[in-house]
Enzyme design. Structure first.
Site, mmCIF file in Angstrom:
data_model
loop_
_atom_site.group_PDB
_atom_site.id
_atom_site.type_symbol
_atom_site.label_atom_id
_atom_site.label_comp_id
_atom_site.label_asym_id
_atom_site.label_seq_id
_atom_site.Cartn_x
_atom_site.Cartn_y
_atom_site.Cartn_z
ATOM 1 N N SER A 1 0.653 -0.930 -0.253
ATOM 2 C CA SER A 1 -0.068 -0.204 0.289
ATOM 3 C C SER A 1 0.823 0.902 -0.319
ATOM 4 C CB SER A 1 -0.907 0.617 1.755
ATOM 5 O OG SER A 1 -1.603 1.043 1.095
ATOM 6 N N HIS B 1 -1.273 -1.233 -4.225
ATOM 7 C CA HIS B 1 -2.169 -0.854 -3.769
ATOM 8 C C HIS B 1 -2.674 0.392 -3.581
ATOM 9 C CE1 HIS B 1 -6.123 -2.150 -1.312
ATOM 10 N NE2 HIS B 1 -5.452 -0.681 -0.507
ATOM 11 N N ASP C 1 -4.673 3.418 -2.034
ATOM 12 C CA ASP C 1 -5.690 4.468 -1.225
ATOM 13 C C ASP C 1 -6.253 5.536 -1.331
ATOM 14 O OD1 ASP C 1 -6.185 1.919 0.623
ATOM 15 O OD2 ASP C 1 -3.718 2.325 1.647
ATOM 16 N N MET D 1 -8.174 8.689 0.009
ATOM 17 C CA MET D 1 -8.969 9.388 0.430
ATOM 18 C C MET D 1 -9.341 10.924 0.647
ATOM 19 S SD MET D 1 -7.339 7.609 4.317
ATOM 20 C CE MET D 1 -6.348 5.608 4.546
ATOM 21 N N HIS E 1 -8.270 1.950 -4.021
ATOM 22 C CA HIS E 1 -9.806 1.833 -3.092
ATOM 23 C C HIS E 1 -9.885 2.982 -3.175
ATOM 24 C CE1 HIS E 1 -10.382 0.223 1.736
ATOM 25 N NE2 HIS E 1 -11.676 0.663 1.050
ATOM 26 N N MET F 1 -12.014 5.368 -0.620
ATOM 27 C CA MET F 1 -12.597 5.694 0.281
ATOM 28 C C MET F 1 -13.573 6.966 0.654
ATOM 29 S SD MET F 1 -10.236 3.760 3.467
ATOM 30 C CE MET F 1 -8.604 4.116 1.519
ATOM 31 N N MET G 1 -12.063 -4.808 5.280
ATOM 32 C CA MET G 1 -11.408 -3.767 6.061
ATOM 33 C C MET G 1 -11.007 -4.299 7.260
ATOM 34 S SD MET G 1 -9.898 -1.111 4.299
ATOM 35 C CE MET G 1 -9.257 -0.580 5.346
ATOM 36 N N PHE H 1 -6.858 5.085 8.549
ATOM 37 C CA PHE H 1 -4.667 5.700 8.504
ATOM 38 C C PHE H 1 -3.575 4.489 8.776
ATOM 39 C CE2 PHE H 1 -7.223 9.130 10.746
ATOM 40 C CZ PHE H 1 -6.342 10.319 10.642
ATOM 41 N N ASP I 1 -6.875 -5.712 4.617
ATOM 42 C CA ASP I 1 -6.377 -4.297 3.957
ATOM 43 C C ASP I 1 -6.582 -4.245 6.046
ATOM 44 O OD1 ASP I 1 -4.942 -2.343 3.864
ATOM 45 O OD2 ASP I 1 -6.115 -1.093 2.325
ATOM 46 N N SER J 1 2.550 -0.554 5.965
ATOM 47 C CA SER J 1 3.490 0.073 7.145
ATOM 48 C C SER J 1 5.052 -1.037 7.111
ATOM 49 C CB SER J 1 2.989 0.143 8.877
ATOM 50 O OG SER J 1 2.648 0.093 9.112
#
Length: 221
Positions: A10, A35, A37, A39, A68, A70, A139, A145, A177, A200
């Site tokens: 990610s 991936h 993300d 947001m 993805h 969001m 999820m 976060f 995820d 991470s």
């Protein structure tokens, strides 16, 4: 198809000042997808990036881009993300009112279509759409976060989806995820997960390539 075991690093946890090299490192570590993300600060309490960054990622890598969304009102931006080079577009069950229509539209645009559920949303809410999707994203943390702890009850959701898939003969991939690391990735895999999103636990390590390779080795066992 459902036997696939894929690592999807990610970019949420990547160093954006050195993005091309970071992506190269995970490629060398055996990453299968990238991936992204997305947001908007409304659906989740954080803002990341938009189609322009996905377009830049597309120029850096030939790996499938797993996007993805969001975001509020994702229908307004789906085409932008497909045009930017996304191979998979995932929307949230909690946000999309006409989910069947949205899933069909993503496919008509030429991308694979996914649906995601938050930790508090039951698998039962997806029963009517599972036949039509290419991917279901569970999820395993509350979205917004990176670096959060894996929610253990997510394993039951993965097992439930895996059981439905087998009984009905569906072909959707199960993606997970949130909080995936070398301590829990094997149990997540055993529950039926196909695609493992890791942020991470890959980009947060000193040796990104080795971290990706290590996670990949766990799901091969």
């Amino acid at each position: 198809m459902t036997e696939k075991k894929l690592i999807a690093p990610s970019l949420l946890a990547a160093d954006f000042s050195n993005l091309a090299q970071q992506i190269r490192c995970v490629e060398l570590g055996g990453a299968d997808w990238i991936h992204c993300d997305i947001m908007d600060g409304k659906f989740v309490p954080n803002i990341t990036f938009g189609p322009l960054v996905v377009e830049a990622v597309r120029k850096i890598t030939k790996l499938p881009i797993d996007t993805h969304l969001m975001i509020k009102n994702p229908d307004q931006l789906i085409k932008n993300f497909v045009d930017a080079g996304s191979n998979y577009i995932t929307v949230h069950q909690e946000e999309v009112i006409h989910l069947n229509r949205t899933i069909n539209w993503i496919k008509e645009l030429g991308a694979n279509a996914g649906v995601s559920i938050n930790p508090s949303t039951p698998v039962s809410s997806l029963i009517e759409i599972l036949e039509f999707v290419d991917l279901v994203l569970v999820m395993s943390v509350n979205p917004g976060f990176g670096g959060q702890k894996f929610i253990q009850s997510s394993l039951k959701k993965i097992e439930e989806l895996s059981k439905i898939r087998k009984e009905k003969g569906y072909n959707f991939l199960i993606e997970v995820d949130g909080g995936i690391d070398k301590k829990n990735i094997k149990s997540i895999s055993d529950a039926g997960c196909n695609v493992f999103v890791a942020g991470s636990s890959i980009f947060g390590k000193d040796n990104i390539t080795a971290a990706a390779m290590e996670l990949k080795n766990f799901i091969k066992k």
